[in-house]
Design a protein around this motif. Structure first.
Motif, PDB file in Angstrom:
ATOM      1  N   SER A   1      54.196 -15.324  -1.147  1.00 22.99           N
ATOM      2  CA  SER A   1      55.188 -15.718  -2.145  1.00 22.99           C
ATOM      3  C   SER A   1      54.726 -17.001  -2.826  1.00 22.99           C
ATOM      4  O   SER A   1      53.769 -17.660  -2.386  1.00 22.99           O
ATOM      5  N   HIS A   2      55.440 -17.352  -3.894  1.00 21.39           N
ATOM      6  CA  HIS A   2      55.098 -18.557  -4.652  1.00 21.39           C
ATOM      7  C   HIS A   2      56.350 -19.092  -5.329  1.00 21.39           C
ATOM      8  O   HIS A   2      57.082 -18.353  -5.991  1.00 21.39           O
ATOM      9  N   ASN A   3      56.616 -20.383  -5.129  1.00 24.73           N
ATOM     10  CA  ASN A   3      57.705 -21.056  -5.835  1.00 24.73           C
ATOM     11  C   ASN A   3      57.356 -22.536  -5.986  1.00 24.73           C
ATOM     12  O   ASN A   3      56.319 -22.999  -5.499  1.00 24.73           O
ATOM     13  N   LYS A   4      58.227 -23.257  -6.650  1.00 26.20           N
ATOM     14  CA  LYS A   4      57.943 -24.664  -6.946  1.00 26.20           C
ATOM     15  C   LYS A   4      57.935 -25.514  -5.676  1.00 26.20           C
ATOM     16  O   LYS A   4      57.115 -26.430  -5.527  1.00 26.20           O
ATOM     17  N   LYS A   5      58.827 -25.200  -4.734  1.00 27.04           N
ATOM     18  CA  LYS A   5      58.912 -25.982  -3.503  1.00 27.04           C
ATOM     19  C   LYS A   5      57.762 -25.674  -2.556  1.00 27.04           C
ATOM     20  O   LYS A   5      57.218 -26.589  -1.911  1.00 27.04           O
ATOM     21  N   ARG A   6      57.386 -24.395  -2.462  1.00 30.07           N
ATOM     22  CA  ARG A   6      56.294 -23.978  -1.575  1.00 30.07           C
ATOM     23  C   ARG A   6      55.329 -23.099  -2.371  1.00 30.07           C
ATOM     24  O   ARG A   6      55.414 -21.876  -2.336  1.00 30.07           O
ATOM     25  N   PRO A   7      54.396 -23.709  -3.078  1.00 27.99           N
ATOM     26  CA  PRO A   7      53.457 -22.918  -3.897  1.00 27.99           C
ATOM     27  C   PRO A   7      52.401 -22.226  -3.032  1.00 27.99           C
ATOM     28  O   PRO A   7      51.985 -22.746  -1.994  1.00 27.99           O
ATOM     29  N   ASN A   8      51.988 -21.041  -3.502  1.00 25.99           N
ATOM     30  CA  ASN A   8      50.903 -20.280  -2.847  1.00 25.99           C
ATOM     31  C   ASN A   8      51.138 -20.194  -1.336  1.00 25.99           C
ATOM     32  O   ASN A   8      50.399 -20.749  -0.527  1.00 25.99           O
ATOM     33  N   ASN A   9      52.161 -19.470  -0.977  1.00 22.98           N
ATOM     34  CA  ASN A   9      52.652 -19.421   0.397  1.00 22.98           C
ATOM     35  C   ASN A   9      52.284 -18.098   1.066  1.00 22.98           C
ATOM     36  O   ASN A   9      52.471 -17.026   0.486  1.00 22.98           O
ATOM     37  N   LEU A  10      51.731 -18.163   2.291  1.00 24.11           N
ATOM     38  CA  LEU A  10      51.438 -16.979   3.103  1.00 24.11           C
ATOM     39  C   LEU A  10      52.119 -17.132   4.449  1.00 24.11           C
ATOM     40  O   LEU A  10      51.914 -18.136   5.143  1.00 24.11           O
TER      41      LEU A  10
ATOM     42  N   GLU B   1      54.220 -20.211   8.630  1.00 23.61           N
ATOM     43  CA  GLU B   1      54.035 -20.301   7.190  1.00 23.61           C
ATOM     44  C   GLU B   1      52.861 -21.235   6.884  1.00 23.61           C
ATOM     45  O   GLU B   1      52.834 -22.383   7.340  1.00 23.61           O
ATOM     46  N   LEU B   2      51.894 -20.718   6.122  1.00 26.79           N
ATOM     47  CA  LEU B   2      50.709 -21.487   5.742  1.00 26.79           C
ATOM     48  C   LEU B   2      50.641 -21.571   4.222  1.00 26.79           C
ATOM     49  O   LEU B   2      50.817 -20.568   3.524  1.00 26.79           O
ATOM     50  N   GLY B   3      50.383 -22.764   3.725  1.00 27.16           N
ATOM     51  CA  GLY B   3      50.204 -22.961   2.295  1.00 27.16           C
ATOM     52  C   GLY B   3      48.738 -22.966   1.925  1.00 27.16           C
ATOM     53  O   GLY B   3      47.910 -23.602   2.592  1.00 27.16           O
ATOM     54  N   VAL B   4      48.378 -22.243   0.876  1.00 28.85           N
ATOM     55  CA  VAL B   4      46.996 -22.146   0.419  1.00 28.85           C
ATOM     56  C   VAL B   4      46.733 -23.289  -0.557  1.00 28.85           C
ATOM     57  O   VAL B   4      47.250 -23.290  -1.681  1.00 28.85           O
ATOM     58  N   GLU B   5      45.935 -24.258  -0.132  1.00 27.99           N
ATOM     59  CA  GLU B   5      45.589 -25.380  -1.008  1.00 27.99           C
ATOM     60  C   GLU B   5      44.307 -25.118  -1.799  1.00 27.99           C
ATOM     61  O   GLU B   5      44.147 -25.621  -2.905  1.00 27.99           O
ATOM     62  N   LYS B   6      43.394 -24.350  -1.216  1.00 33.82           N
ATOM     63  CA  LYS B   6      42.150 -24.006  -1.895  1.00 33.82           C
ATOM     64  C   LYS B   6      41.741 -22.609  -1.482  1.00 33.82           C
ATOM     65  O   LYS B   6      41.825 -22.257  -0.303  1.00 33.82           O
TER      66      LYS B   6
END
Length: 305
Positions: A94-103, A118-123
């Motif tokens: 998913s993707h939103n303003k609070k949690r961008p690029n979320n897996l 929940e892991l956020g994709v930074e790169k």
């Protein structure tokens, strides 16, 4: 009783085989995974799911349609898809303003959510961006974990167990040297998790064992841990329980050392060495005139005894 819990009786042989395939077994089938895209998914999330699908094939299902659900708030949709597709692992992107690029990586127990991290994709670097030879489909990877957090921190320890479940592939009794083609390396440092994928290159070394080199083939992720939903210790212990048929009966008085050598302990009754039969020799025979140590005892001592 809900629609998922009702008992369905098969009406055809095909349906009977299908239900037998889903029945509990002593040696379970390979765990399947489902990749689900949320209602709002960015290009990074979509490409990430496609690349993970390429690594996990053929034990994976990729849902291309968007699903308006939030696993941390309502888990019924995830459990419904798990029951329908017979998958015990899932990734929700998913993707939103609070949690961008979320897996969200998760796994099921008895078709109910056990763990979610929940892991956020930074790169992110995709498979297509790295020009190199790729491993064939269905290759069983080698998993390497580096970092003290995977052993000290409970969230990271559970994440390690979850990643092993997700990428381990089928259980095999032996692996040939040429079959070691793929390496997945996970590093936990400074609050981030780095995932790298390498292809194993075996080159000439002048001896029987080849020289090993690693060539990055993608995908490449830089994760940061966000929310977690972990099972209680009792439920986690119950999910790890093995059937008694697989444990086997414990053999008493048998042990193994670090090298695998088998040792056994034998219990014997106490022996009377005076009645021990020795080799008959002329030099050991007692003659009529010989005096033994017992015969030399004083008469007073014999009387006391």
């Amino acid at each position: 009783m809900s629609a998922l819990d009702r008992v369905v009786k098969p009406k055809t042989k095909r349906a009977k085989r299908f239900l037998e395939h889903r029945e509990p077994k002593l040696n379970e089938n390979v765990k399947n995974a489902m990749l689900i895209k949320g209602g709002n998914a960015s290009n990074t999330v979509t490409a990430s799911l496609k690349d993970i699908y390429a690594l996990k094939k053929p034990n994976c299902i990729l849902y291309k349609k968007k699903n308006m659900t939030r696993p941390f708030e309502d888990q019924t949709s995830i459990e419904f898809f798990s029951k329908k597709s017979d998958c015990s692992l899932f990734i929700f992107g998913s993707h939103n303003k609070k949690r961008p690029n979320n897996l969200i990586f998760g796994r099921m127990f008895d078709f109910h959510v056990l763990d979610m991290i929940e892991l956020g994709v930074e790169k992110f670097v995709s498979l297509k961006d790295i020009k190199s030879w790729k491993c064939p489909e269905g290759t069983k990877p080698l998993l390497i974990f580096a970092g003290d957090n995977f052993e000290v921190n409970e969230d990271y320890r559970r994440l390690k167990s979850l990643l092993i479940d997700f990428f381990r592939g089928p259980t095999v009794s032996a692996v040939r040297l040429a079959g070691l083609e793929h390496v997945l390396h996970f590093t936990a440092v400074d609050g981030k998790i780095y995932m790298r994928s390498y292809k194993v290159l075996m080159k000439k070394s002048g001896c029987r064992t080849p020289r090993i080199e690693l060539e990055e083939m993608g995908p490449s992720f830089d994760f940061v841990m966000r929310r977690t939903h972990l099972a209680s210790d009792d439920l986690y212990k119950q999910s790890m329980k093995l059937p008694k048929a697989l444990l086997g009966k414990k053999k008493k008085n048998i042990s193994h050392n670090t090298f695998g050598t088998k040792f056994g302990r034998i219990h014997m009754q106490k022996q009377d060495l005076g009645k021990l039969q020795t080799r008959k020799m002329k030099g050991l025979k007692k003659r009529p005139g010989d005096v033994t140590a017992v015969d030399q005892e004083s008469p007073q001592k014999k009387q006391r005894n």
